[in-house]
Design a protein around this motif. Structure first.
Motif, PDB file in Angstrom:
ATOM      1  N   VAL A 113       7.450   4.639   4.529  1.00  0.00           N
ATOM      2  CA  VAL A 113       8.624   4.139   5.233  1.00  0.00           C
ATOM      3  C   VAL A 113       8.641   2.631   5.049  1.00  0.00           C
ATOM      4  N   SER A 114       9.739   2.137   4.483  1.00  0.00           N
ATOM      5  CA  SER A 114       9.884   0.706   4.197  1.00  0.00           C
ATOM      6  C   SER A 114      10.974   0.118   5.078  1.00  0.00           C
ATOM      7  N   ASP A 115      10.701  -1.066   5.605  1.00  0.00           N
ATOM      8  CA  ASP A 115      11.706  -1.777   6.391  1.00  0.00           C
ATOM      9  C   ASP A 115      11.808  -3.210   5.873  1.00  0.00           C
ATOM     10  N   ALA A 116      12.735  -3.973   6.430  1.00  0.00           N
ATOM     11  CA  ALA A 116      13.016  -5.314   5.920  1.00  0.00           C
ATOM     12  C   ALA A 116      12.328  -6.421   6.693  1.00  0.00           C
ATOM     13  N   SER A 117      11.384  -6.085   7.551  1.00  0.00           N
ATOM     14  CA  SER A 117      10.725  -7.108   8.361  1.00  0.00           C
ATOM     15  C   SER A 117       9.239  -7.182   8.047  1.00  0.00           C
ATOM     16  N   ALA A 118       8.787  -8.368   7.682  1.00  0.00           N
ATOM     17  CA  ALA A 118       7.357  -8.582   7.446  1.00  0.00           C
ATOM     18  C   ALA A 118       6.714  -9.296   8.628  1.00  0.00           C
ATOM     19  N   ASP A 119       7.476  -9.497   9.705  1.00  0.00           N
ATOM     20  CA  ASP A 119       6.977 -10.228  10.870  1.00  0.00           C
ATOM     21  C   ASP A 119       5.969  -9.431  11.683  1.00  0.00           C
ATOM     22  N   ARG A 120       6.249  -8.162  11.919  1.00  0.00           N
ATOM     23  CA  ARG A 120       5.363  -7.339  12.758  1.00  0.00           C
ATOM     24  C   ARG A 120       4.673  -6.321  11.873  1.00  0.00           C
ATOM     25  N   LEU A 121       3.406  -6.572  11.613  1.00  0.00           N
ATOM     26  CA  LEU A 121       2.631  -5.693  10.737  1.00  0.00           C
ATOM     27  C   LEU A 121       1.842  -4.685  11.562  1.00  0.00           C
ATOM     28  N   PRO A 122       1.688  -3.450  11.046  1.00  0.00           N
ATOM     29  CA  PRO A 122       0.923  -2.451  11.798  1.00  0.00           C
ATOM     30  C   PRO A 122      -0.560  -2.801  11.831  1.00  0.00           C
ATOM     31  N   VAL A 123      -1.172  -2.539  12.954  1.00  0.00           N
ATOM     32  CA  VAL A 123      -2.605  -2.786  13.110  1.00  0.00           C
ATOM     33  C   VAL A 123      -3.252  -1.558  13.735  1.00  0.00           C
ATOM     34  N   ASP A 146      -4.912  11.543   6.267  1.00  0.00           N
ATOM     35  CA  ASP A 146      -6.230  11.396   5.658  1.00  0.00           C
ATOM     36  C   ASP A 146      -6.546   9.921   5.472  1.00  0.00           C
ATOM     37  N   ARG A 147      -5.511   9.147   5.181  1.00  0.00           N
ATOM     38  CA  ARG A 147      -5.625   7.695   5.119  1.00  0.00           C
ATOM     39  C   ARG A 147      -4.221   7.126   5.247  1.00  0.00           C
ATOM     40  N   TRP A 148      -4.142   5.882   5.718  1.00  0.00           N
ATOM     41  CA  TRP A 148      -2.845   5.225   5.846  1.00  0.00           C
ATOM     42  C   TRP A 148      -3.040   3.719   5.766  1.00  0.00           C
ATOM     43  N   GLY A 149      -1.957   3.025   5.549  1.00  0.00           N
ATOM     44  CA  GLY A 149      -2.017   1.575   5.462  1.00  0.00           C
ATOM     45  C   GLY A 149      -0.629   1.004   5.273  1.00  0.00           C
ATOM     46  N   TRP A 150      -0.589  -0.246   4.859  1.00  0.00           N
ATOM     47  CA  TRP A 150       0.702  -0.898   4.612  1.00  0.00           C
ATOM     48  C   TRP A 150       0.537  -1.858   3.439  1.00  0.00           C
ATOM     49  N   GLU A 151       1.671  -2.211   2.852  1.00  0.00           N
ATOM     50  CA  GLU A 151       1.682  -3.183   1.759  1.00  0.00           C
ATOM     51  C   GLU A 151       2.986  -3.959   1.819  1.00  0.00           C
ATOM     52  N   PRO A 152       2.987  -5.180   1.310  1.00  0.00           N
ATOM     53  CA  PRO A 152       4.228  -5.963   1.288  1.00  0.00           C
ATOM     54  C   PRO A 152       5.279  -5.269   0.429  1.00  0.00           C
ATOM     55  N   ARG A 153       6.513  -5.451   0.798  1.00  0.00           N
ATOM     56  CA  ARG A 153       7.627  -4.871   0.047  1.00  0.00           C
ATOM     57  C   ARG A 153       8.371  -6.013  -0.632  1.00  0.00           C
ATOM     58  N   VAL A 154       8.609  -5.865  -1.906  1.00  0.00           N
ATOM     59  CA  VAL A 154       9.322  -6.883  -2.668  1.00  0.00           C
ATOM     60  C   VAL A 154      10.794  -6.498  -2.703  1.00  0.00           C
ATOM     61  N   PRO A 155      11.718  -7.370  -2.365  1.00  0.00           N
ATOM     62  CA  PRO A 155      11.570  -8.799  -2.155  1.00  0.00           C
ATOM     63  C   PRO A 155      11.268  -9.182  -0.711  1.00  0.00           C
ATOM     64  N   VAL A 156      11.467  -8.246   0.236  1.00  0.00           N
ATOM     65  CA  VAL A 156      11.244  -8.610   1.633  1.00  0.00           C
ATOM     66  C   VAL A 156      10.806  -7.374   2.422  1.00  0.00           C
ATOM     67  N   GLY A 157       9.966  -7.595   3.406  1.00  0.00           N
ATOM     68  CA  GLY A 157       9.593  -6.510   4.299  1.00  0.00           C
ATOM     69  C   GLY A 157       8.219  -5.934   4.014  1.00  0.00           C
ATOM     70  N   LYS A 158       8.049  -4.679   4.442  1.00  0.00           N
ATOM     71  CA  LYS A 158       6.765  -3.994   4.288  1.00  0.00           C
ATOM     72  C   LYS A 158       7.002  -2.504   4.106  1.00  0.00           C
ATOM     73  N   THR A 159       6.010  -1.835   3.556  1.00  0.00           N
ATOM     74  CA  THR A 159       6.002  -0.387   3.433  1.00  0.00           C
ATOM     75  C   THR A 159       4.754   0.122   4.119  1.00  0.00           C
ATOM     76  N   VAL A 160       4.929   1.024   5.075  1.00  0.00           N
ATOM     77  CA  VAL A 160       3.812   1.681   5.736  1.00  0.00           C
ATOM     78  C   VAL A 160       3.726   3.079   5.130  1.00  0.00           C
ATOM     79  N   TRP A 161       2.519   3.465   4.711  1.00  0.00           N
ATOM     80  CA  TRP A 161       2.337   4.737   4.022  1.00  0.00           C
ATOM     81  C   TRP A 161       1.232   5.557   4.677  1.00  0.00           C
ATOM     82  N   ALA A 162       1.297   6.868   4.447  1.00  0.00           N
ATOM     83  CA  ALA A 162       0.278   7.789   4.929  1.00  0.00           C
ATOM     84  C   ALA A 162       0.121   8.901   3.904  1.00  0.00           C
ATOM     85  N   ASP A 163      -1.121   9.307   3.653  1.00  0.00           N
ATOM     86  CA  ASP A 163      -1.426  10.412   2.745  1.00  0.00           C
ATOM     87  C   ASP A 163      -1.967  11.584   3.537  1.00  0.00           C
ATOM     88  N   VAL A 164      -1.512  12.784   3.167  1.00  0.00           N
ATOM     89  CA  VAL A 164      -1.958  14.012   3.814  1.00  0.00           C
ATOM     90  C   VAL A 164      -2.219  15.056   2.736  1.00  0.00           C
TER      91      VAL A 164
END
Length: 168
Positions: A113-123, A146-164
């Motif tokens: 799931v990708s959004d346009a905000s890089a201000d609030r990152l998941p922790v 099984d694992r999850w995380g986040w990465e910066p989204r180009v050009p703006v925002g972030k992508t939070v991912w999860a693997d199952v």
């Protein structure tokens, strides 16, 4: 992100440049098909609900009935990540993007799931106090994925991912 070998709705590509291994005569078994759902949704509670419903519908078409463990797990992950994108990643005039990919060879789902905000990152946070009304979403993601995380989204925002890992 899983790299597409076939476009959505197309059959499996044949392997090229590899020797087929076989115990006897006959063609090698076809490579399991990869499936993709990629769509943008309004950054609203209604958009988050719609993302979950559409994901469940697609999983049903891919051989994972709505009440199967795999479908329920993916639905919960999509619901939580989409709700977080709407609540914490909303940017005026910007939608969020959902990708659900199934790799048949690895029996693995990737939810992004990708959004346009890089201000609030998941922790990864500790469990909230019992009287708190929110703050358990990423704990749920941590338990289900099984694992999850986040990465910066180009050009703006972030992508939070999860693997199952799941089987039909």
């Amino acid at each position: 992100m899983l790299k597409p070998e076939t476009a959505p709705g197309e059959g499996s590509k044949k392997r090229t440049g590899e020797a087929a291994q076989s115990d006897g005569p006959g063609p090698a078994a076809p490579e399991p098909q990869r499936r993709f759902l990629s769509r943008q949704f309004a950054s609203s509670p209604r958009g988050a609900r719609l993302a979950r419903r559409i994901a469940v519908r697609h999983l049903g078409e891919w051989g994972f009935p709505p009440m199967s463990d795999a479908s329920c797990t993916v639905a919960l992950l999509v619901a939580e990540l989409a709700a977080n994108a709407v609540r914490h990643g909303r940017a005026p005039g910007r939608d969020f993007h959902l990708l659900v990919a199934f790799d048949g060879r690895a029996s693995r789902f990737r939810i992004e799931v990708s959004d346009a905000s890089a201000d609030r990152l998941p922790v990864r946070a500790a469990a909230p106090a019992a009287e708190e009304e929110s703050g358990r979403g990423l704990l749920l993601v941590d338990v289900l994925a099984d694992r999850w995380g986040w990465e910066p989204r180009v050009p703006v925002g972030k992508t939070v991912w999860a693997d199952v890992v799941a089987t039909p």
